[in-house]
Design a protein around this motif. Structure first.
Motif, PDB file in Angstrom:
ATOM      1  N   GLY A   5      42.351   7.927  -4.753  1.00 40.62           N
ATOM      2  CA  GLY A   5      42.337   7.313  -3.563  1.00 40.62           C
ATOM      3  C   GLY A   5      43.167   6.329  -3.144  1.00 40.62           C
ATOM      4  N   LEU A   6      43.285   5.773  -2.090  1.00 37.58           N
ATOM      5  CA  LEU A   6      44.567   4.856  -1.589  1.00 37.58           C
ATOM      6  C   LEU A   6      43.907   3.558  -0.703  1.00 37.58           C
ATOM      7  N   ARG A   7      44.743   2.488  -0.824  1.00 35.38           N
ATOM      8  CA  ARG A   7      44.243   1.194  -0.274  1.00 35.38           C
ATOM      9  C   ARG A   7      45.439   0.547   0.382  1.00 35.38           C
ATOM     10  N   ARG A   8      45.481  -0.085   1.208  1.00 36.86           N
ATOM     11  CA  ARG A   8      46.639  -0.842   1.556  1.00 36.86           C
ATOM     12  C   ARG A   8      46.358  -2.222   1.158  1.00 36.86           C
ATOM     13  N   ASN A   9      47.154  -2.429   0.019  1.00 37.87           N
ATOM     14  CA  ASN A   9      46.943  -3.649  -0.704  1.00 37.87           C
ATOM     15  C   ASN A   9      48.307  -3.921  -1.299  1.00 37.87           C
ATOM     16  N   PRO A  10      48.885  -5.007  -1.294  1.00 36.81           N
ATOM     17  CA  PRO A  10      50.310  -5.181  -1.561  1.00 36.81           C
ATOM     18  C   PRO A  10      50.387  -5.212  -3.173  1.00 36.81           C
ATOM     19  N   ARG A  11      49.354  -5.518  -3.918  1.00 36.33           N
ATOM     20  CA  ARG A  11      49.368  -5.402  -5.421  1.00 36.33           C
ATOM     21  C   ARG A  11      49.013  -4.390  -5.874  1.00 36.33           C
ATOM     22  N   ARG A  12      48.071  -3.571  -5.402  1.00 33.28           N
ATOM     23  CA  ARG A  12      47.501  -2.201  -5.917  1.00 33.28           C
ATOM     24  C   ARG A  12      47.101  -1.562  -4.611  1.00 33.28           C
ATOM     25  N   ALA A  13      48.053  -0.256  -4.622  1.00 35.06           N
ATOM     26  CA  ALA A  13      47.747   0.751  -3.460  1.00 35.06           C
ATOM     27  C   ALA A  13      46.923   1.993  -3.784  1.00 35.06           C
ATOM     28  N   HIS A  14      46.665   2.018  -4.893  1.00 37.37           N
ATOM     29  CA  HIS A  14      45.897   2.963  -5.402  1.00 37.37           C
ATOM     30  C   HIS A  14      44.245   2.697  -5.775  1.00 37.37           C
ATOM     31  N   LEU A  15      43.533   3.893  -5.654  1.00 41.89           N
ATOM     32  CA  LEU A  15      41.990   3.656  -6.024  1.00 41.89           C
ATOM     33  C   LEU A  15      41.383   4.598  -6.718  1.00 41.89           C
ATOM     34  N   LEU A  16      40.639   4.312  -7.796  1.00 44.97           N
ATOM     35  CA  LEU A  16      40.158   5.512  -8.412  1.00 44.97           C
ATOM     36  C   LEU A  16      38.774   5.639  -8.102  1.00 44.97           C
ATOM     37  N   VAL A  17      38.422   6.680  -7.483  1.00 51.95           N
ATOM     38  CA  VAL A  17      37.194   7.004  -6.693  1.00 51.95           C
ATOM     39  C   VAL A  17      36.412   7.637  -7.604  1.00 51.95           C
ATOM     40  N   SER A  18      35.276   7.125  -8.079  1.00 52.35           N
ATOM     41  CA  SER A  18      34.399   7.551  -9.191  1.00 52.35           C
ATOM     42  C   SER A  18      33.347   8.758  -8.607  1.00 52.35           C
ATOM     43  N   THR A  19      33.201   9.926  -9.077  1.00 51.09           N
ATOM     44  CA  THR A  19      32.286  10.945  -8.832  1.00 51.09           C
ATOM     45  C   THR A  19      31.070  10.894  -9.353  1.00 51.09           C
ATOM     46  N   VAL A  20      30.785   9.705 -10.337  1.00 46.63           N
ATOM     47  CA  VAL A  20      29.544   9.488 -11.126  1.00 46.63           C
ATOM     48  C   VAL A  20      29.015   8.299 -10.883  1.00 46.63           C
ATOM     49  N   LEU A  21      29.539   7.256 -10.036  1.00 47.16           N
ATOM     50  CA  LEU A  21      29.194   5.984  -9.956  1.00 47.16           C
ATOM     51  C   LEU A  21      28.037   5.822  -8.712  1.00 47.16           C
ATOM     52  N   GLY A  22      28.469   6.682  -7.632  1.00 43.23           N
ATOM     53  CA  GLY A  22      27.507   6.544  -6.487  1.00 43.23           C
ATOM     54  C   GLY A  22      27.940   5.276  -5.616  1.00 43.23           C
ATOM     55  N   LYS A  23      29.348   4.985  -5.545  1.00 43.36           N
ATOM     56  CA  LYS A  23      29.684   4.015  -4.808  1.00 43.36           C
ATOM     57  C   LYS A  23      30.227   4.519  -3.463  1.00 43.36           C
ATOM     58  N   HIS A  24      31.398   5.168  -3.575  1.00 45.51           N
ATOM     59  CA  HIS A  24      32.225   5.500  -2.539  1.00 45.51           C
ATOM     60  C   HIS A  24      31.710   7.117  -1.890  1.00 45.51           C
ATOM     61  N   LEU A  25      31.111   7.769  -2.853  1.00 43.69           N
ATOM     62  CA  LEU A  25      30.426   9.077  -2.448  1.00 43.69           C
ATOM     63  C   LEU A  25      28.894   9.156  -2.764  1.00 43.69           C
ATOM     64  N   PRO A  26      28.438   9.588  -1.778  1.00 45.70           N
ATOM     65  CA  PRO A  26      27.081   9.840  -2.013  1.00 45.70           C
ATOM     66  C   PRO A  26      26.696  10.810  -3.299  1.00 45.70           C
ATOM     67  N   THR A  27      26.036  10.583  -4.313  1.00 47.88           N
ATOM     68  CA  THR A  27      25.840  11.071  -5.429  1.00 47.88           C
ATOM     69  C   THR A  27      24.313  11.443  -5.968  1.00 47.88           C
ATOM     70  N   ASP A  28      24.079  12.500  -6.403  1.00 42.42           N
ATOM     71  CA  ASP A  28      22.823  12.688  -6.972  1.00 42.42           C
ATOM     72  C   ASP A  28      22.380  11.570  -7.996  1.00 42.42           C
ATOM     73  N   PRO A  29      21.312  10.857  -7.730  1.00 44.92           N
ATOM     74  CA  PRO A  29      21.107   9.683  -8.690  1.00 44.92           C
ATOM     75  C   PRO A  29      21.034   9.988 -10.124  1.00 44.92           C
ATOM     76  N   HIS A  30      20.503  11.238 -10.243  1.00 49.07           N
ATOM     77  CA  HIS A  30      20.390  11.520 -11.896  1.00 49.07           C
ATOM     78  C   HIS A  30      21.548  11.923 -12.506  1.00 49.07           C
ATOM     79  N   ARG A  31      22.559  12.160 -11.543  1.00 48.06           N
ATOM     80  CA  ARG A  31      23.945  12.284 -12.329  1.00 48.06           C
ATOM     81  C   ARG A  31      24.533  10.842 -12.539  1.00 48.06           C
ATOM     82  N   VAL A  32      24.321   9.900 -11.528  1.00 49.77           N
ATOM     83  CA  VAL A  32      24.598   8.396 -12.043  1.00 49.77           C
ATOM     84  C   VAL A  32      23.904   7.938 -13.084  1.00 49.77           C
ATOM     85  N   LEU A  33      22.631   8.052 -13.174  1.00 49.71           N
ATOM     86  CA  LEU A  33      21.995   7.736 -14.492  1.00 49.71           C
ATOM     87  C   LEU A  33      22.435   8.428 -15.571  1.00 49.71           C
TER      88      LEU A  33
END
Length: 836
Positions: free
Chosen positions: A40-68
């Motif tokens: 993923g991306l972000r507009r930040n002069p120090r760090r423009a990339h973002l790692l979007v987790s598929t198992v954390l349940g932060k940016h992406l709605p995720t099956d809670p049992h997958r997160v656990l």
């Protein structure tokens, strides 16, 4: 390298931002870098990339049992590092000597999941919320973050002060700088020799790894790292400029329909932590789980009452996305998983402080975004939520008719976020309903750090000076001889603690009283029942003697002769006395104490402190009469772990019991579910002592739990008769003992917890709301009939000798007895659920 390959993520195709997999701790493809994170991306002069987790349940709605599952697998990797000798079947049941720290805000739920998987003594997450009623132990900075200051506010600080290994949990290790800063700050306050950094992914370069090694050498400590997968990030040279040149992101999308909103206030006890901001002890687990069940039931009712959109089928459960707010992650995650278990399609994600770049393109993870005013008073920086819609890949449950994807957004906040700003224009609820979403706001009461500190005071006083009272002995307290047992309790004989059984049960089930705060009226059976006790004792004395001798010899074989018996009052006390007598007949003299343990409240920590001052804690053997479903076994282990985590001595939590029908312990005299004569009666077979009491109005800091001596029942006392009858059989069973002990020592005695599984089946079949209302085995069923409000009794055989006394008691109290041929125990007692 920019490519047009449609199979690649959008940020890789368009900008050349590429993630590479290097290694994985798990063999399945679902745990490789490309399956765990998306670029993923972000507009930040120090760090423009973002790692979007598929198992954390932060940016992406995720099956809670997958997160656990991700957190549990990470916890297993940590365990393999800290306790490699622990076998896989034990991993869910054996605690690890460690303290776990999760990083705010992203890893507060992940860290808690790892800690729970480990059974760690204490979990704490850093916080950016400076709670004025809490004390700040330490702080550290996060270099690349938009919100840098992390505070540590355990209450009290003593729960964190120890020399145990520390596990630091984050969702990713990019450079490791944050973790090293945290380790250095913590090392100044509580130096340790071993740290483990655990993360879902590890993206460090070789230079970053060398910095870790140098830091470990500087501190004189070992620093290990574990992760589900390792990889690297390939950044284009012009990425920051390239992201700046992208179209302006569209946030807070509108809709021609304003969504509905409703609110539900959740019940939560003030002395139970809802997360790890002020520390979560392993002893908090049972109370947390009980409160979680109440909260989930309340939410399921609220969600079922939400109006259905006209286009939806009535038999198709409406999906739910549970949205956790900032650091309050673990409880909402557990709520989401519980809703799934109730048959409600549910996904889980959280809000964040981190601004990210949103663009609605296939293959890009952040396709919808919301910017909203921080609801907490005094917070100026905006907050963000991404996606918050049902994953497009979810198939319809009915292939003939596509399902309308219109989830309810269940936003879970705690009290400091429950302000006007939450619902005002530009607030989270406003921007979501403006997008056409139906929102349920679930509000938790404010966590009170002072209440937590007060509840933990007995655990953390680690009593530096004198002041502990001396134990009580007969004949001044109890009818046992003074050398048979020392009661580590407070004498409450002059206090009126007895309550009407039905009213007492109603208050306990309503949650306004705890069972240990009062006593039931001592039931005195009639002449026919007392005659039955005499017959049972005569018939079973030899069987009891063999079980006593077996468990005593098993303890000596595994722990040595220099032991100290600590029976769990009161059911364990006659067994402890008999074990002491058996060992004395072999020329082994051992001290014997009776100490209190209370379900959901733990063991008496003042009693533990007394034992630790007078004996080697490693030599103390805890003794009980029998196991039911194993609740006290778990309570004991959790309480001893918590005591040690808070700075107390380390005791061995292996419980020794006369009978283990629930298969909950390794050390037992038998696993048969038969009638133990001491279960037939109350105080009159247990030295005329009540069961123990823990009432804050009567028991202050530094005092042992309480109990009563029923002197007025002396003419009905059969305590010594029981002891003498069993002791008289020692010689007749002596030739059998050695062979029995050798057989057990050679056998696999690993607990299977089969009893707990059986109880769960009965609970479900009979529609009982809690396993606490199902009491398995002869001993526990007897207790139901003597001390609780029974609903019915289940027996495996209609006329079995082992429950003849139970049938008598049931008849006397008008309780139906039902024959269930495939019952796992000889019998079970079901407590009546009292409404109102």
């Amino acid at each position: 390298m920019v490519t047009a390959d449609p199979a690649l993520p959008w940020a890789t195709r368009e900008l050349g931002l590429t993630l590479h997999h290097t290694d994985s701790a798990l063999p399945e493809p679902d745990w490789r870098i490309e399956a765990l994170v998306e670029p993923g991306l972000r507009r930040n002069p120090r760090r423009a990339h973002l790692l979007v987790s598929t198992v954390l349940g932060k940016h992406l709605p995720t099956d809670p049992h997958r997160v656990l599952d991700a957190g549990n697998r990470l916890g297993d990797l940590v365990r393999a590092t800290l306790a490699p000798e622990t076998s896989a079947p034990q991993r869910n049941r054996t605690g690890v000597d460690a303290v776990v720290l999760g990083f705010a805000e992203t890893a507060t739920g992940l860290g808690h999941t790892v800690a729970a998987r480990l059974g760690a003594h204490c979990y704490l997450h850093s916080t950016r919320r400076d709670v004025p009623t809490a004390d700040t132990l330490a702080g550290f900075e996060e270099g690349h973050s938009h919100a840098t200051s992390h505070l540590l506010q355990p209450m009290p600080a003593a729960v964190f002060h120890n020399d145990l290994p520390m596990v630091l949990v984050d969702d990713e290790i990019s450079t490791g700088a944050t973790a090293l800063d945290a380790i250095r700050a913590l090392h100044r306050h509580s130096p340790r020799t071993h740290y483990v950094l655990a993360s879902l992914v590890d993206m460090r370069t070789d230079a970053d790894r060398r910095a870790f090694a140098a830091a470990a050498a500087d501190l004189g400590a070992r620093i290990d790292t574990v992760c589900l997968a390792g990889g690297s990030t390939q950044l284009p040279a012009n990425l920051i400029d390239a992201v700046s040149a992208l179209p302006e992101p569209v946030l807070n999308p509108g809709s021609d329909r304003r969504g509905r909103r409703t609110r539900v206030d959740l019940p939560w006890p003030a002395d139970v932590p809802e997360g790890g901001r002020h520390g979560f002890l392993v002893s908090d687990t049972a109370s947390f789980d009980a409160a979680l069940a109440q909260v989930t039931d309340a939410l399921a009712l609220e969600l079922a009452a939400m109006p259905e959109p006209a286009a939806r089928r009535a038999d198709d459960p409406r999906p739910v996305i549970v949205i956790a707010h900032e650091e309050l992650m673990y409880l909402p995650l557990r709520i989401a998983a519980a809703l799934v278990d109730k048959g409600i399609p549910t996904r889980y994600q959280t809000t964040t402080r981190s601004p990210a770049y949103v663009i609605d393109r296939p293959g890009y993870p952040l396709r919808r975004g919301f910017r909203f005013t921080a609801p907490e008073l005094g917070e100026e920086a905006p907050r963000f939520l991404y996606n918050a819609r049902w994953p497009e890949s979810e198939p319809s449950q009915d292939a003939r008719e596509p399902r309308a994807v219109d989830p309810i957004l269940l936003v879970v906040v705690d009290h400091p976020a429950d302000t006007d700003q939450l619902t005002a224009t530009g607030g989270l609820v406003d921007v979501l309903t403006a997008a056409g979403e139906d929102v349920v706001v679930a509000v938790l009461p404010a966590a009170d750090p002072r209440a937590l500190a007060a509840a933990r005071a007995p655990l953390t006083r680690a009593t530096a000076g004198p002041g502990l009272p001396e134990p009580l002995r007969g004949p001044d307290f109890g009818s046992y001889a003074p050398d048979e047992v020392a009661w580590v309790v407070t004498d409450l004989s002059g206090v009126a603690l007895e309550a009407d059984v039905a009213e007492r049960e109603r208050r306990i089930q309503a949650g306004v009283a705890h069972y240990a705060e009062s006593l039931p009226v001592e039931y005195q059976p009639d002449a026919a029942y007392r005659e039955l006790f005499d017959k049972v004792l005569a018939d079973s004395a030899e069987r009891l003697a063999l079980a006593v001798a077996t468990v005593a010899e098993l303890v000596v074989a595994e722990r040595g002769p220099e032991i100290v018996l600590a029976s769990l009052a009161r059911a364990g006390t006659p067994v402890g006395v008999l074990m002491r007598r058996w060992l004395a007949s072999r020329g082994i003299e051992v001290p014997h104490y009776a100490v209190s343990i209370v379900r959901d409240r733990g063991i008496d920590t003042a009693a533990l402190e007394y034992l630790a001052r007078h004996h080697d804690p490693a030599q103390v053997v805890f003794v009980d009469g029998w196991t039911g479903k194993g609740a006290i076994t778990r309570e004991l282990g959790a309480a001893l772990d918590a005591f040690h985590a808070a700075g107390g001595a380390r005791f061995n939590g292996d419980l020794a019991v006369l009978a283990d029908p629930g298969s909950c312990v390794r050390t037992f005299g038998t696993r048969d579910d038969f009638l133990i004569a001491s279960a037939c009666l109350n105080s009159t077979v247990s030295g005329l002592i009540s069961r123990t009491v823990l009432n804050a109005d009567l028991i202050g800091p530094g005092q042992f739990h309480g109990a009563k001596f029923y002197r007025e029942l002396a003419d009905q006392d059969v305590s010594t008769r029981l002891l003498d009858a069993v002791s008289a059989c020692f010689e007749s069973v002596r030739p059998l003992v050695d062979a029995r002990v050798r057989e057990l020592l050679a056998a696999d005695r690993t607990p299977t917890w089969a009893g707990w599984e059986s109880v769960e089946r009965v609970r479900a079949e009979y529609g009982i709301s809690s396993v606490n209302f199902v009491k398995p085995g002869v001993g526990e069923t007897t207790r139901v009939l003597l001390r609780r409000v029974p609903w019915r009794v289940l027996v495996r055989e209609a006329d079995a000798d082992e429950h003849a006394h139970i049938r008598l008691l049931a008849a006397a109290r008008g309780v139906p007895v039902e024959v269930v041929p495939d019952l796992a125990y000889a019998c079970m007692g079901l407590i009546k659920e009292v409404k109102g």
